[in-house]
Write an enzyme that holds these catalytic residues in place. Structure first.
Site, PDB file in Angstrom:
ATOM      1  N   GLU A   1      11.453   6.802   4.667  1.00  0.00           N
ATOM      2  CA  GLU A   1      12.017   5.595   4.058  1.00  0.00           C
ATOM      3  C   GLU A   1      13.055   6.080   3.054  1.00  0.00           C
ATOM      4  O   GLU A   1      12.715   6.530   1.965  1.00  0.00           O
ATOM      5  CB  GLU A   1      10.887   4.801   3.405  1.00  0.00           C
ATOM      6  CG  GLU A   1      11.225   3.355   3.199  1.00  0.00           C
ATOM      7  CD  GLU A   1      12.018   3.126   1.940  1.00  0.00           C
ATOM      8  OE1 GLU A   1      13.268   3.208   2.012  1.00  0.00           O
ATOM      9  OE2 GLU A   1      11.406   2.886   0.900  1.00  0.00           O
TER      10      GLU A   1
ATOM     11  N   CYS B   1      15.766   0.712  -3.379  1.00  0.00           N
ATOM     12  CA  CYS B   1      16.442   1.071  -2.121  1.00  0.00           C
ATOM     13  C   CYS B   1      16.958  -0.165  -1.388  1.00  0.00           C
ATOM     14  O   CYS B   1      17.878  -0.060  -0.587  1.00  0.00           O
ATOM     15  CB  CYS B   1      15.530   1.898  -1.230  1.00  0.00           C
ATOM     16  SG  CYS B   1      13.939   1.127  -0.962  1.00  0.00           S
TER      17      CYS B   1
HETATM   18  P1  NAD Z   1      16.468  13.538  -5.249  1.00  0.00           P
HETATM   19  O1  NAD Z   1      17.109  13.463  -3.936  1.00  0.00           O
HETATM   20  O2  NAD Z   1      16.437  14.852  -5.949  1.00  0.00           O
HETATM   21  O3  NAD Z   1      14.943  13.074  -5.179  1.00  0.00           O
HETATM   22  C1  NAD Z   1      14.525  11.887  -4.543  1.00  0.00           C
HETATM   23  C2  NAD Z   1      12.991  11.923  -4.523  1.00  0.00           C
HETATM   24  O4  NAD Z   1      12.568  13.000  -3.690  1.00  0.00           O
HETATM   25  C3  NAD Z   1      12.352  12.213  -5.885  1.00  0.00           C
HETATM   26  O5  NAD Z   1      11.174  11.442  -5.983  1.00  0.00           O
HETATM   27  C4  NAD Z   1      12.017  13.709  -5.851  1.00  0.00           C
HETATM   28  O6  NAD Z   1      10.855  14.009  -6.617  1.00  0.00           O
HETATM   29  C5  NAD Z   1      11.734  13.932  -4.392  1.00  0.00           C
HETATM   30  N1  NAD Z   1      12.098  15.258  -3.908  1.00  0.00           N
HETATM   31  C6  NAD Z   1      13.233  15.947  -4.185  1.00  0.00           C
HETATM   32  N2  NAD Z   1      13.242  17.117  -3.511  1.00  0.00           N
HETATM   33  C7  NAD Z   1      12.101  17.158  -2.795  1.00  0.00           C
HETATM   34  C8  NAD Z   1      11.524  18.094  -1.891  1.00  0.00           C
HETATM   35  N3  NAD Z   1      12.156  19.238  -1.542  1.00  0.00           N
HETATM   36  N4  NAD Z   1      10.311  17.809  -1.355  1.00  0.00           N
HETATM   37  C9  NAD Z   1       9.668  16.654  -1.645  1.00  0.00           C
HETATM   38  N5  NAD Z   1      10.154  15.734  -2.487  1.00  0.00           N
HETATM   39  C10 NAD Z   1      11.358  15.969  -3.051  1.00  0.00           C
HETATM   40  O7  NAD Z   1      17.170  12.481  -6.127  1.00  0.00           O
HETATM   41  P2  NAD Z   1      16.855  11.689  -7.460  1.00  0.00           P
HETATM   42  O8  NAD Z   1      17.848  12.107  -8.502  1.00  0.00           O
HETATM   43  O9  NAD Z   1      15.421  11.679  -7.838  1.00  0.00           O
HETATM   44  O10 NAD Z   1      17.280  10.256  -6.928  1.00  0.00           O
HETATM   45  C11 NAD Z   1      18.617  10.121  -6.475  1.00  0.00           C
HETATM   46  C12 NAD Z   1      18.736   9.349  -5.249  1.00  0.00           C
HETATM   47  O11 NAD Z   1      17.560   9.297  -4.469  1.00  0.00           O
HETATM   48  C13 NAD Z   1      19.037   7.910  -5.541  1.00  0.00           C
HETATM   49  O12 NAD Z   1      20.394   7.747  -5.794  1.00  0.00           O
HETATM   50  C14 NAD Z   1      18.601   7.216  -4.294  1.00  0.00           C
HETATM   51  O13 NAD Z   1      19.629   7.282  -3.350  1.00  0.00           O
HETATM   52  C15 NAD Z   1      17.471   8.056  -3.789  1.00  0.00           C
HETATM   53  N6  NAD Z   1      16.154   7.459  -4.033  1.00  0.00           N
HETATM   54  C16 NAD Z   1      15.705   6.589  -3.105  1.00  0.00           C
HETATM   55  C17 NAD Z   1      14.497   5.982  -3.304  1.00  0.00           C
HETATM   56  C18 NAD Z   1      13.971   4.989  -2.306  1.00  0.00           C
HETATM   57  O14 NAD Z   1      13.195   4.129  -2.665  1.00  0.00           O
HETATM   58  N7  NAD Z   1      14.338   5.121  -1.032  1.00  0.00           N
HETATM   59  C19 NAD Z   1      13.753   6.270  -4.435  1.00  0.00           C
HETATM   60  C20 NAD Z   1      14.237   7.196  -5.367  1.00  0.00           C
HETATM   61  C21 NAD Z   1      15.446   7.796  -5.141  1.00  0.00           C
END
Ligand code: NAD
Length: 478
Positions: A252, A286
């Protein structure tokens, strides 16, 4: 009230709550103040191996536990969540920033997901195929096995519940890694399950370095299914890891929801819904309504009225009365949103409202409205994940649908119209997992929720969400 946040947090493996001890910690920050409020233990490799072992041992026992018993535990956990919602909501506001009523609402909505999955699991019927007398062929759905689930910080309880509820209802064991930034509210959600009688080993919650935890868990032969909510790049990375073991995935990922506002809509009602919806959780959603395509006949009126209403959104500490929008959830968000706004301005977008990080402690950002945003602006292509509405005019239905579909993303889409023909065309032609017409409700719990294209695959919620934690087996008796 945020003083009640625990100074030391724990994780949960094999029925045991585990303290920091000698482990490294992650500092949890209150986004309304920018101050550290707690220390969270990070799981070591030995902890993760213990979690895997516990999930492996618990799975066959839980799988063979009658579905009625599994459902009763989920219903009891739902009751505890509702009882404890004010307290869990306070933890969420302190660690995530959203206004307290929104946080409490998230907890009660999550409780209803436990109820829904408890009932879905009882009705997960297989089928009997037509065969000659004396022969039988059955199709059965069986739990896939131990699950590794990763959930983000924007909905710290709702996003993990969408994974835990179907996994537990289906008979799987699970290891959950919520976001380190927002740990206390999901910990208390797990405590509801434990207090409801969930046997040791069925659900573990761990924290750590996200990349280390996910690569270790996904590589383990114990894990049979991966479920992730988060960004597109991380989703792609986890799918590559899962491919090594040919493991099932539910992804998701991000969206960039188009909102098609037609000349014939009920303008007042549309504005009431979309302004509230845009700034909910400071746009860190999202399915947040974001790309507003407004038909030319009402563009100026819509833009003006939207801006006037957005200017009245009360921004502040989520614990204060009457606050409608809290801070952004972490220090990455204001700079990322600010960069996108600067880029859009430099390419010709008009700033109707806001556009800046607020000059105070914490990660507060202005409710922002950008008009006539050019298509090559980054913000028209990457989701802002913040309190920004971007607007462009359109003339025809075909043009609106083309614009809605122009990105490689397709999670939620919205349209406002009084024409049945327009509603039908939008519903059929928009490339998105969920299309809401004249409303913004896309996750009622009994309907599938998930994206198309790069927004991911697989559905959460409802019967489809349960099946995502099951494998299909055919049994042929001659
Ligand atoms: P990010 O891409 O670093 O992380 C997104 C999420 O993934 C976080 O919860 C993080 O803890 C987790 N994550 C990161 N690397 C991981 C890995 N290797 N293995 C497992 N989990 C991992 O970005 P961010 O700064 O936290 O958020 C930025 C972007 O992420 C937002 O702009 C948005 O596009 C997206 N986001 C989407 C949702 C959603 O509901 N689909 C939620 C949060 C963030």
């Amino acid at each position: 009230m945020s003083n009640s946040y625990p100074q030391k947090l724990q994780f949960h493996i094999d029925g045991e709550w585990i303290d920091v001890g000698e482990r490294d910690v992650h500092h949890v920050v209150n986004p309304a103040t920018g101050k550290v409020i707690s220390d969270l233990p990070k799981a070591t490799r030995a902890d993760l191996d213990r979690a895997l072992d516990a999930a492996d041992r618990a799975f066959p026992i839980w799988r063979d536990t009658p579905v009625g018993e599994r459902a009763a535990i989920l219903h009891k956990a739902a009751d505890l969540m509702r009882e404890r919602a004010p307290e869990i909501g306070r933890l969420m506001t302190a660690e995530q920033g959203k206004p307290l009523p929104q946080a409490i609402g998230e907890v009660t909505a999550s409780a209803s997901h436990f109820d829904i999955m408890a009932e879905e699991a009882k009705r997960c019927y297989g089928r009997v195929l037509v065969r000659p007398a004396g022969q039988n062929s059955f199709v059965k759905y069986q739990p896939v096995g131990p699950v590794a689930a990763f959930s983000p910080w924007n909905f710290p309880v709702f996003t993990p519940v969408r994974k835990l509820a179907p996994a537990i209802a289906a008979g799987c064991s699970i290891i959950l890694k919520p976001a380190e930034e927002t740990p206390a509210s999901p910990i208390e959600m797990i405590r509801c399950l434990v207090d409801a009688g969930l046997p040791a080993g069925v659900a573990q919650v761990v924290f750590g370095d996200p990349a280390e935890v996910s690569s270790h868990l996904i590589a383990s032969p114990v894990i049979r299914k991966i479920s992730f909510t988060g960004s597109v790049p991380v989703g792609k990375h986890l799918m590559k890891l899962a491919a090594e073991g040919m493991k099932r995935t539910t992804m998701e990922l991000g969206g960039h929801a188009p909102v098609l506002v037609f000349d014939d809509c009920d303008l007042e009602k549309t504005l009431d819904l979309v302004v509230t919806g845009k700034f909910r959780n400071a746009g860190q959603v999202c399915v947040s309504p974001t790309r507003f395509y407004v038909q030319s006949g009402i563009y100026d009126r819509f833009e003006k009225a939207f801006t006037e209403r957005a200017a009245k959104v009360a921004v502040g500490d989520g614990f204060a009365d009457g606050i409608e929008m809290g801070p952004l959830a972490n220090p990455r968000r204001p700079s990322s949103v600010g960069d996108m706004i600067s880029d859009a301005k430099s390419k010709g977008a008009e700033v109707m409202l806001g556009g800046h990080r607020q000059d105070k402690d914490g990660f507060f950002f202005d409710p922002t409205v950008l008009s006539h945003v050019p298509l090559d602006a980054n913000i028209m292509n990457d989701e802002p994940f913040g309190p920004v509405a971007v607007m462009r005019p359109f003339d025809t239905l075909d043009e609106a649908i083309e614009q809605a579909n122009r990105l490689p993303l397709g999670l939620a889409a919205y349209a406002f119209t009084s024409s049945l023909h327009t509603a039908n065309m939008v519903g059929d032609k928009i490339e998105a997992g969920m299309v809401a017409i004249n409303n913004l409700t896309v996750s009622p719990g009994d309907a599938p929720f998930g994206g198309v294209k790069e927004s991911g695959h697989g559905s959460e919620d409802g019967p489809d969400g349960l099946k995502a934690y099951m494998v299909t087996k055919a049994i042929h008796q001659a």
